[in-house]
Design a protein around this motif. Structure first.
Motif, PDB file in Angstrom:
ATOM      1  N   GLU A   1       0.831  -1.207   0.000  1.00  0.00           N
ATOM      2  CA  GLU A   1       0.000   0.000   0.000  1.00  0.00           C
ATOM      3  C   GLU A   1       0.867   1.259   0.000  1.00  0.00           C
ATOM      4  N   TRP A   2       1.954   1.233   0.745  1.00  0.00           N
ATOM      5  CA  TRP A   2       2.842   2.405   0.802  1.00  0.00           C
ATOM      6  C   TRP A   2       3.593   2.616  -0.501  1.00  0.00           C
ATOM      7  N   MET A   3       3.708   1.574  -1.300  1.00  0.00           N
ATOM      8  CA  MET A   3       4.427   1.712  -2.562  1.00  0.00           C
ATOM      9  C   MET A   3       3.761   2.736  -3.466  1.00  0.00           C
ATOM     10  N   TRP A   4       2.438   2.870  -3.365  1.00  0.00           N
ATOM     11  CA  TRP A   4       1.728   3.782  -4.248  1.00  0.00           C
ATOM     12  C   TRP A   4       1.885   5.231  -3.817  1.00  0.00           C
ATOM     13  N   THR A   5       2.491   5.483  -2.658  1.00  0.00           N
ATOM     14  CA  THR A   5       2.740   6.862  -2.231  1.00  0.00           C
ATOM     15  C   THR A   5       4.170   7.305  -2.539  1.00  0.00           C
ATOM     16  N   VAL A   6       4.962   6.426  -3.128  1.00  0.00           N
ATOM     17  CA  VAL A   6       6.352   6.758  -3.460  1.00  0.00           C
ATOM     18  C   VAL A   6       6.345   7.772  -4.601  1.00  0.00           C
ATOM     19  N   PRO A   7       7.020   8.914  -4.434  1.00  0.00           N
ATOM     20  CA  PRO A   7       7.039   9.909  -5.516  1.00  0.00           C
ATOM     21  C   PRO A   7       7.883   9.437  -6.690  1.00  0.00           C
ATOM     22  N   GLU A   8       7.591   9.983  -7.851  1.00  0.00           N
ATOM     23  CA  GLU A   8       8.381   9.653  -9.034  1.00  0.00           C
ATOM     24  C   GLU A   8       9.788  10.214  -8.868  1.00  0.00           C
ATOM     25  N   PRO A   9      10.776   9.551  -9.480  1.00  0.00           N
ATOM     26  CA  PRO A   9      12.135  10.088  -9.372  1.00  0.00           C
ATOM     27  C   PRO A   9      12.235  11.428 -10.088  1.00  0.00           C
ATOM     28  N   PRO A  10      13.182  12.261  -9.661  1.00  0.00           N
ATOM     29  CA  PRO A  10      13.319  13.567 -10.313  1.00  0.00           C
ATOM     30  C   PRO A  10      13.708  13.392 -11.775  1.00  0.00           C
ATOM     31  N   ALA A  11      13.292  14.327 -12.598  1.00  0.00           N
ATOM     32  CA  ALA A  11      13.593  14.264 -14.024  1.00  0.00           C
ATOM     33  C   ALA A  11      15.101  14.405 -14.249  1.00  0.00           C
ATOM     34  N   LEU A  12      15.559  13.785 -15.306  1.00  0.00           N
ATOM     35  CA  LEU A  12      16.973  13.880 -15.643  1.00  0.00           C
ATOM     36  C   LEU A  12      17.277  15.277 -16.167  1.00  0.00           C
ATOM     37  N   ASP A  13      18.511  15.686 -16.018  1.00  0.00           N
ATOM     38  CA  ASP A  13      18.943  16.985 -16.505  1.00  0.00           C
ATOM     39  C   ASP A  13      18.898  16.969 -18.031  1.00  0.00           C
ATOM     40  N   PRO A  14      18.194  17.907 -18.655  1.00  0.00           N
ATOM     41  CA  PRO A  14      18.083  17.871 -20.120  1.00  0.00           C
ATOM     42  C   PRO A  14      19.426  18.067 -20.823  1.00  0.00           C
ATOM     43  N   GLY A  15      20.378  18.693 -20.180  1.00  0.00           N
ATOM     44  CA  GLY A  15      21.680  18.913 -20.793  1.00  0.00           C
ATOM     45  C   GLY A  15      22.668  17.791 -20.542  1.00  0.00           C
ATOM     46  N   ALA A  16      22.261  16.765 -19.822  1.00  0.00           N
ATOM     47  CA  ALA A  16      23.175  15.676 -19.494  1.00  0.00           C
ATOM     48  C   ALA A  16      23.401  14.770 -20.693  1.00  0.00           C
ATOM     49  N   GLU A  17      24.498  14.017 -20.638  1.00  0.00           N
ATOM     50  CA  GLU A  17      24.782  13.053 -21.697  1.00  0.00           C
ATOM     51  C   GLU A  17      23.756  11.937 -21.674  1.00  0.00           C
ATOM     52  N   GLU A  18      23.546  11.354 -22.834  1.00  0.00           N
ATOM     53  CA  GLU A  18      22.646  10.211 -22.930  1.00  0.00           C
ATOM     54  C   GLU A  18      23.303   9.016 -22.243  1.00  0.00           C
ATOM     55  N   PRO A  19      22.545   8.229 -21.470  1.00  0.00           N
ATOM     56  CA  PRO A  19      23.142   7.057 -20.821  1.00  0.00           C
ATOM     57  C   PRO A  19      23.755   6.113 -21.845  1.00  0.00           C
ATOM     58  N   LYS A  20      24.857   5.454 -21.463  1.00  0.00           N
ATOM     59  CA  LYS A  20      25.588   4.583 -22.380  1.00  0.00           C
ATOM     60  C   LYS A  20      24.713   3.444 -22.898  1.00  0.00           C
ATOM     61  N   GLU A  21      23.843   2.929 -22.035  1.00  0.00           N
ATOM     62  CA  GLU A  21      22.995   1.810 -22.438  1.00  0.00           C
ATOM     63  C   GLU A  21      22.042   2.220 -23.553  1.00  0.00           C
ATOM     64  N   ILE A  22      21.458   3.416 -23.408  1.00  0.00           N
ATOM     65  CA  ILE A  22      20.507   3.889 -24.419  1.00  0.00           C
ATOM     66  C   ILE A  22      21.236   4.216 -25.713  1.00  0.00           C
ATOM     67  N   ALA A  23      22.432   4.805 -25.608  1.00  0.00           N
ATOM     68  CA  ALA A  23      23.203   5.124 -26.810  1.00  0.00           C
ATOM     69  C   ALA A  23      23.579   3.847 -27.562  1.00  0.00           C
ATOM     70  N   ALA A  24      24.000   2.809 -26.832  1.00  0.00           N
ATOM     71  CA  ALA A  24      24.363   1.545 -27.473  1.00  0.00           C
ATOM     72  C   ALA A  24      23.144   0.896 -28.124  1.00  0.00           C
ATOM     73  N   ALA A  25      22.000   0.941 -27.466  1.00  0.00           N
ATOM     74  CA  ALA A  25      20.778   0.362 -28.044  1.00  0.00           C
ATOM     75  C   ALA A  25      20.355   1.132 -29.289  1.00  0.00           C
TER      76      ALA A  25
END
Length: 185
Positions: free
Chosen positions: A140-164
């Protein structure tokens, strides 16, 4: 020079009068909910679908306040001719919050992201034995967990996503090339 008799009393009364004239900043808690900072540690929520019963959280807990019970089930083979596999099935997941010191080690060591901090803090009980919360309450408490903060738009793309992305572009180019070769007589 000696202080005048009663000067300490006068200074104390002056402080009292200054304090009495200021506006109060006390929030009346039950009527007014507090503004919690982001990522505040309230209670631990369980995302049961991600739990593989690896027991890492229970083993790493310095207070031994996590109780996990499970059993093994055999899973039929996915393909014909394959072998049967066994997997752990979660029977009980409980956290004794009367022992928990809210260190967050269990959340950090979970390799499958099954445990999260929830900002809920109102779970007081009159009996200490009722502070052991089972998996349904943790879920029940899991549904009150806030979403993680958004990624910095100026940050590099994660290596996993770039490779995919590169792999997908190569496959698309190969398919386009094969389509051109197959279409020309």
């Amino acid at each position: 020079m000696s202080p005048l008799p009663g000067s300490g009393l006068a200074k104390g009364l002056a402080v009292t009068l200054r304090t009495m004239t200021k506006k109060t900043v006390t929030a009346q808690y039950p009527e007014t909910q507090p503004e919690l900072p982001p990522r505040s540690r309230g209670v631990i929520g369980l995302f049961e679908e991600n739990c593989t019963v690896c027991m890492l959280c229970a083993r790493e807990c310095p207070d031994w306040c996590i109780y996990i019970d499970s059993h093994k089930e055999t899973v039929p083979p996915a393909a014909p001719g394959g072998r049967e596999r066994s997997r752990n099935v979660l029977d009980r997941f409980a956290i004794d919050f009367s022992l928990c010191m809210y260190c967050g080690i269990c959340i950090e060591v979970c390799p499958f992201d099954a445990l999260f901090w929830s900002p809920e803090f109102e779970y007081a009980e009159t009996d200490i034995h009722e502070l052991t919360h089972e998996r349904d309450k943790l879920r029940e408490w899991m549904w009150t967990v806030p979403e993680p903060p958004a990624l910095d738009p100026g940050a590099e793309e994660p290596k996993e996503i770039a490779a995919a992305r590169k792999t997908a572009e190569k496959l698309a180019a190969q398919q386009a090339q094969q389509g051109e070769e197959g279409g020309t007589p």
